[in-house]
Write a protein that holds these residues in place. Structure first.
Motif, mmCIF file in Angstrom:
data_model
loop_
_atom_site.group_PDB
_atom_site.id
_atom_site.type_symbol
_atom_site.label_atom_id
_atom_site.label_comp_id
_atom_site.label_asym_id
_atom_site.label_seq_id
_atom_site.Cartn_x
_atom_site.Cartn_y
_atom_site.Cartn_z
ATOM 1 N N ASP A 237 1.721 -0.871 -5.846
ATOM 2 C CA ASP A 237 2.644 -1.753 -6.543
ATOM 3 C C ASP A 237 1.999 -3.136 -6.536
ATOM 4 O O ASP A 237 1.740 -3.695 -5.451
ATOM 5 N N LEU A 238 1.715 -3.692 -7.702
ATOM 6 C CA LEU A 238 1.140 -5.029 -7.752
ATOM 7 C C LEU A 238 2.099 -6.033 -7.103
ATOM 8 O O LEU A 238 3.311 -5.808 -7.051
ATOM 9 N N PRO A 239 1.586 -7.150 -6.591
ATOM 10 C CA PRO A 239 2.477 -8.160 -5.989
ATOM 11 C C PRO A 239 3.648 -8.517 -6.910
ATOM 12 O O PRO A 239 3.463 -8.724 -8.108
ATOM 13 N N GLY A 240 4.837 -8.545 -6.330
ATOM 14 C CA GLY A 240 6.023 -8.871 -7.106
ATOM 15 C C GLY A 240 6.640 -7.695 -7.823
ATOM 16 O O GLY A 240 7.680 -7.839 -8.481
ATOM 17 N N ILE B 49 11.229 -12.072 -11.046
ATOM 18 C CA ILE B 49 11.492 -12.608 -12.380
ATOM 19 C C ILE B 49 10.344 -13.481 -12.866
ATOM 20 O O ILE B 49 10.117 -13.638 -14.078
ATOM 21 N N ARG B 50 9.541 -14.041 -11.938
ATOM 22 C CA ARG B 50 8.426 -14.902 -12.333
ATOM 23 C C ARG B 50 7.335 -14.148 -13.089
ATOM 24 O O ARG B 50 6.511 -14.757 -13.778
ATOM 25 N N MET C 122 3.315 -19.639 -8.957
ATOM 26 C CA MET C 122 3.308 -18.858 -10.182
ATOM 27 C C MET C 122 2.465 -17.598 -9.983
ATOM 28 O O MET C 122 1.574 -17.565 -9.135
ATOM 29 N N TYR C 123 2.730 -16.585 -10.782
ATOM 30 C CA TYR C 123 1.889 -15.390 -10.804
ATOM 31 C C TYR C 123 0.819 -15.580 -11.883
ATOM 32 O O TYR C 123 1.131 -15.888 -13.035
#
Length: 312
Positions: free
Chosen positions: A62-65, A221-222, A77-78
């Motif tokens: 699972d990618l970060p976030g 949500i970012r 920020m991503y």
């Protein structure tokens, strides 16, 4: 769906953990699987167990976030390019020396850039319905406008949602109905659907969390906000020249298209180990028509094995 689940893995990183699912016993070839934008490791619900049946070891992250992985600290920020750092941390933690990469959409673009950056590590590169590292949707290409929108949008998101996930849906069916509606940027390109209900349910099994009043998506949500930067087009073409390993791209007929994406094929074809296969289907063709896609992948790997043995 539970019979296809992998073993849960939590890989420590400075901001928390990168969650993953694993299949296999640590033997055979090794594969790292990277999902697309706003999806999770269940994207490989059908493919990962099949690879492990070959005797291979498979890790789908699972990618970060996203999914069960930790979110980045608040206020940050991503940046899609920085996902590469998380991927590298995963590889170092696993102590893998050589491995294959498989990615869908954004994940395929990340796999491409990783393979070009660390070519000595990557034995195979398989990209599902993507030919380059895409710009995050709704990100303006103009420099000043992109920076302004990225900065202002994160401030707006923090003011509106705080540290939450976003909208609360009353039922799981409400979330699925929302997922089945493509975002505006896809509809503008003529893409009117990407998932089947069954595919959406597979992703929601890992991507949904129950809260007071209903359900929320686990993703940060970012991740939906405009990105402050993206990889330059010339850099994209240069990295394509670095791919020397066996390389497969599977393209879905009804997935997102762009002139730049198809311009990459001329460079990829300089690699004698490159193969392109077109399949009739939606962007999530690897879930919607998994048997067709998986057969293409397995045939490709069998061909790679035959070519390798012929040279010994």
């Amino acid at each position: 769906m539970s019979e296809n689940k992998g073993k849960e893995v939590a890989i420590p990183v400075p901001w928390g953990t990168v969650a993953a699912q694993s299949w296999g016993d640590g033997q055979g070839e090794k594969w790292l699987l990277i999902h697309g934008w706003l999806d999770n490791s269940n994207s490989f619900h059908y493919l990962a167990p099949l690879l492990s049946q070959r005797g291979d070891t498979v890790i789908a992250i699972d990618l970060p976030g996203s999914g069960h992985s930790s979110w980045l600290p608040q206020g940050l920020m991503y940046h899609d390019l920085e996902f590469l750092g998380a991927i590298h941390r995963v590889i170092k933690y696993l102590k893998w020396v050589e491995f294959g990469l498989i990615g869908h959409s954004l994940g395929g673009g990340l796999a491409l850039t990783y393979a070009a950056t660390f070519p000595e590590q990557v034995t195979h590169l398989i990209m599902l319905d993507i030919t380059y590292l895409p710009v995050r949707p709704l990100t303006p290409p103009q420099f000043q406008l992109r920076i302004r929108q990225a900065i202002e949008s994160i401030e707006l998101a923090e003011a509106k949602f705080g540290t939450g996930n976003g909208k609360v849906y009353k039922t799981k069916e409400d979330v699925r109905d929302r997922m089945m509606q493509p975002p505006v940027y896809l509809r503008d390109e003529g893409v009117l659907e990407t998932y089947t209900p069954e595919s959406a349910d597979i992703l929601l099994e890992r991507g949904l969390k129950e809260v007071e009043g209903g359900f929320v998506l686990r993703r940060d949500i970012r991740l939906v906000l405009p990105s402050i930067h993206h990889i330059d087009w010339n850099d994209q073409r240069e990295q394509a020249k670095e791919i020397k390993c066996p390389h497969l791209i599977i393209e879905a007929s009804k997935g997102p298209k762009s002139k730049f994406a198809h311009s990459m094929y001329d460079i990829y074809r300089l690699n004698p180990k490159f193969k392109q296969v077109d399949i009739e289907g939606l962007h999530h063709v690897h879930l919607n028509q998994h048997q067709t896609v998986n057969k293409v992948i397995m045939d490709f790997l069998d061909e790679c094995d035959r070519n390798k043995k012929a040279k010994l």
